[in-house]
Motif scaffolding. Structure first.
Motif, short mmCIF file in Angstrom:
data_model
loop_
_atom_site.label_atom_id
_atom_site.label_comp_id
_atom_site.label_asym_id
_atom_site.label_seq_id
_atom_site.Cartn_x
_atom_site.Cartn_y
_atom_site.Cartn_z
N GLN A 1 62.21 -90.63 48.91
CA GLN A 1 61.86 -91.28 50.16
C GLN A 1 62.09 -90.36 51.35
OE1 GLN A 1 60.54 -94.33 49.43
NE2 GLN A 1 59.66 -94.11 51.46
N GLY A 2 63.10 -89.50 51.25
CA GLY A 2 63.36 -88.55 52.32
C GLY A 2 62.26 -87.51 52.46
N ILE A 3 61.54 -87.26 51.37
CA ILE A 3 60.44 -86.29 51.38
C ILE A 3 59.13 -86.95 51.80
CG2 ILE A 3 59.07 -84.71 49.96
CD1 ILE A 3 61.57 -84.48 48.14
N THR A 4 58.84 -88.11 51.24
CA THR A 4 57.54 -88.74 51.45
C THR A 4 57.49 -89.64 52.67
OG1 THR A 4 58.07 -90.69 50.09
CG2 THR A 4 57.16 -88.76 48.96
N ARG A 5 58.56 -90.38 52.93
CA ARG A 5 58.67 -91.31 54.05
C ARG A 5 57.51 -92.31 54.09
NH1 ARG A 5 62.64 -89.28 58.03
NH2 ARG A 5 61.82 -90.86 59.45
N ILE A 6 57.12 -92.80 52.93
CA ILE A 6 56.04 -93.76 52.86
C ILE A 6 56.31 -94.74 51.74
CG2 ILE A 6 54.59 -92.48 51.21
CD1 ILE A 6 52.15 -93.29 52.91
N GLU A 7 55.83 -95.97 51.90
CA GLU A 7 56.02 -96.98 50.87
C GLU A 7 55.27 -96.59 49.62
OE1 GLU A 7 55.59 -101.85 50.38
OE2 GLU A 7 54.88 -100.85 52.20
N GLU A 8 55.87 -96.81 48.47
CA GLU A 8 55.26 -96.42 47.20
C GLU A 8 53.90 -97.08 47.02
OE1 GLU A 8 56.67 -95.83 42.56
OE2 GLU A 8 57.65 -97.32 43.81
N GLY A 9 52.92 -96.27 46.62
CA GLY A 9 51.58 -96.78 46.39
C GLY A 9 50.64 -96.61 47.57
N LYS A 10 51.19 -96.34 48.76
CA LYS A 10 50.35 -96.16 49.94
C LYS A 10 50.02 -94.68 50.15
CE LYS A 10 51.69 -100.33 52.47
NZ LYS A 10 52.17 -100.89 53.76
#
Length: 527
Positions: free
Chosen positions: A434-443
């Protein structure tokens, strides 16, 4: 661990870093070679040492690492009784560190109503009714896990819980731990009426003294003395804003009574403000949905003197701060303590940092403050645009929440924590992703990335859950990296995190964990 209460192409999906086969392994040895008790070989060992070196093998004697380097070099440590474990190319990391967690609250969850997986007032009430039916002899009901978005505005009403019972008190803590939903009987027991003034620094619905978890210190002390702890705890005692610096005497006494190798009290926790969801996080500019800047829990002068007394007694300061104004006042206290007591290796820390004024960056670094974010929260949750963040903060502030990369780039140590039990899924691998992507899973839509400029690198996220967490808790000399002389706290993963898309990190399986050289967990797939 702390007990008491986280660039490039989109999602970094295509980012790959050379694995062990392309890196020069570090070699660390001791001059007098004695047979090791155990050797891990054929591994992708990411040491997280100062130079972020890779290795192939690790040798352990007793509870200590005695060799880090190549497979060939490890042969010198193999004796007749040495256990040799073929890691078969799997990734080896230092043991994970959660720098802000309310681990002791788990006992409360066992004996209370669990509301975390539910999402509406009706579901919450149904769960409480079922609990009362199952345990009819209970004279009071506690629970936790309702979400603020289920009842925006003034929050859930007491009448809903009165449907369950008007005869016994019912008190349900929100999932963030900062709001309390009660029935009429609980208000009666607490002596709260329509004319009761708000408590200093809070609103009537937020009264943390109604719920307590007794005997926590006694339980940890007993487990420590019986050598039953398989986690290293560094604990913080919460300070009362009504008692000021006088309470430090009691903290010193508690510290002296809890000085085991695996459980210690070395910090003092201060709640500077509340949370955005309850409009109690203390902001520089007012909220958009109501005319308030939030709630400052401590009187600044009392806080300054308490901070100085805590610092003088040798404790680490550990402050909850959500709003940018609360963080500025927190830094004022750190600065006041340093001026009054002189400089020392104090390592004060600020937890959460949801909103942060960049103008405070330099002072943050100058004072040696450690940031302790919760990367699990780095996403735009359902309701971000319609219910909480944007309506409460306005679009601009809502889009600037939870800085991380900019603070790391400024040289600030950022040690990630989960804030469990607020974060139920507290697997560090989830936090790293989450710290790398900063996006809700699947979006995948770029507009759904939370503050995209603050996406951290994989190396930095791993460090935040290992060596930086160790530094934040004054244990970097014994853990946090895989180096000779440190404790053998090790984790084996089934995938090399540097060789998979960032969106796959949380799906990685933990195969094996060692705490001071002793096996704590083994996945049945790890033979």
């Amino acid at each position: 661990m702390f007990a008491k209460k986280a660039a490039g192409a989109l999602l970094l999906a295509s980012l790959l870093v050379p694995s062990i086969g392309h890196a020069q392994p570090v070699v660390q040895t001791k001059s007098a070679v004695q047979p090791a008790d155990m050797i891990l070989q054929n591994g992708a060992v990411y040491t997280v040492d100062r130079n972020r070196n890779w290795a192939e093998a690790v040798a352990v004697k007793g509870d200590t690492i005695v060799y880090v380097g190549t497979n060939e070099g490890a042969k010198a440590y193999a004796g007749a009784q040495t256990k040799v474990v073929d890691v078969k190319g799997k990734m080896v990391l230092p043991g994970f560190i959660d720098s802000h967690t309310h681990a002791s609250k788990t006992t409360g969850m066992i004996y209370t109503v669990d509301l975390f997986e539910l999402g509406s007032i009706e579901e919450y009430v149904k769960a409480v009714k079922e609990f009362v039916k199952k345990y009819p002899e209970e004279t009071a009901i506690q629970g936790r896990g309702w979400t603020n978005s289920a009842a925006t505005g003034i929050g859930p009403r007491k009448e809903a819980l009165d449907e369950v019972s008007k005869d016994i008190p019912i008190a349900l803590t929100s999932d963030d731990g900062h709001s309390l939903w009660v029935n009429s009987k609980a208000l009666e027991v607490a002596g709260i009426t329509k004319s009761t003034p708000n408590p200093d620094g809070g609103l009537i619905e937020r009264d943390p003294d109604m719920l307590r978890y007794p005997n926590v210190l006694e339980a940890y002390k007993q487990l420590s003395e019986e050598d039953k702890l398989t986690v290293r705890f560094r604990n913080a005692i919460t300070a009362d804003p009504a008692k000021g610096p006088e309470q430090v005497k009691e903290f010193i006494k508690l510290r002296e009574e809890n000085k085991g190798p695996h459980f210690q009290i070395n910090a003092v926790k201060i709640f500077m403000d509340g949370v955005v969801e309850g409009a109690t996080g203390y902001l520089e500019e007012p909220y958009k949905h109501k005319h308030t800047r939030g709630q400052l829990i401590w009187d600044p002068e009392v806080y300054n003197e308490t901070a100085a007394a805590v610092d003088k007694a040798g404790f680490q300061l550990h402050v909850h701060s959500i709003g940018d104004a609360a963080t500025r006042i927190t830094l004022d206290g750190f600065e006041y303590a340093e001026k009054k007591n002189g400089q020392r290796d104090a390592r004060p820390s600020i937890v959460h940092l949801q909103l942060f004024n960049p103008k405070d960056m330099e002072r943050f670094k100058k004072l040696g403050v450690i940031g302790i974010p919760q990367p699990y929260w780095f996403l735009k949750e359902p309701g971000f645009f319609e219910e909480i963040e944007v309506p409460y903060l306005g679009r601009e502030r809502a889009e600037e929440e939870y800085p991380m990369k900019s603070m790391i780039n400024a040289g600030i140590v950022m040690a990630s924590g989960s804030d469990y039990i607020v974060t139920q899924e507290f697997n560090p691998l989830h936090g790293i992703q989450q710290g790398i992507t900063r996006i809700e899973e699947g979006k995948t839509d770029p507009k759904d990335i939370a503050n995209p400029d603050e996406r951290a690198t994989l190396a930095d996220m791993i460090a935040s859950f290992t060596i930086d967490g160790a530094y934040a808790n004054f244990v970097e000399d014994i853990t946090g990296s895989i180096e000779v002389g440190k404790k053998a706290d090790l984790v084996v993963l089934d995938k090399n995190l540097f060789a998979i898309p960032a969106t796959e990190i949380k799906k990685t399986n933990i195969l094996w964990t060692l705490f001071e050289g002793k096996e704590v967990y083994r996945n049945e797939a790890f033979k």
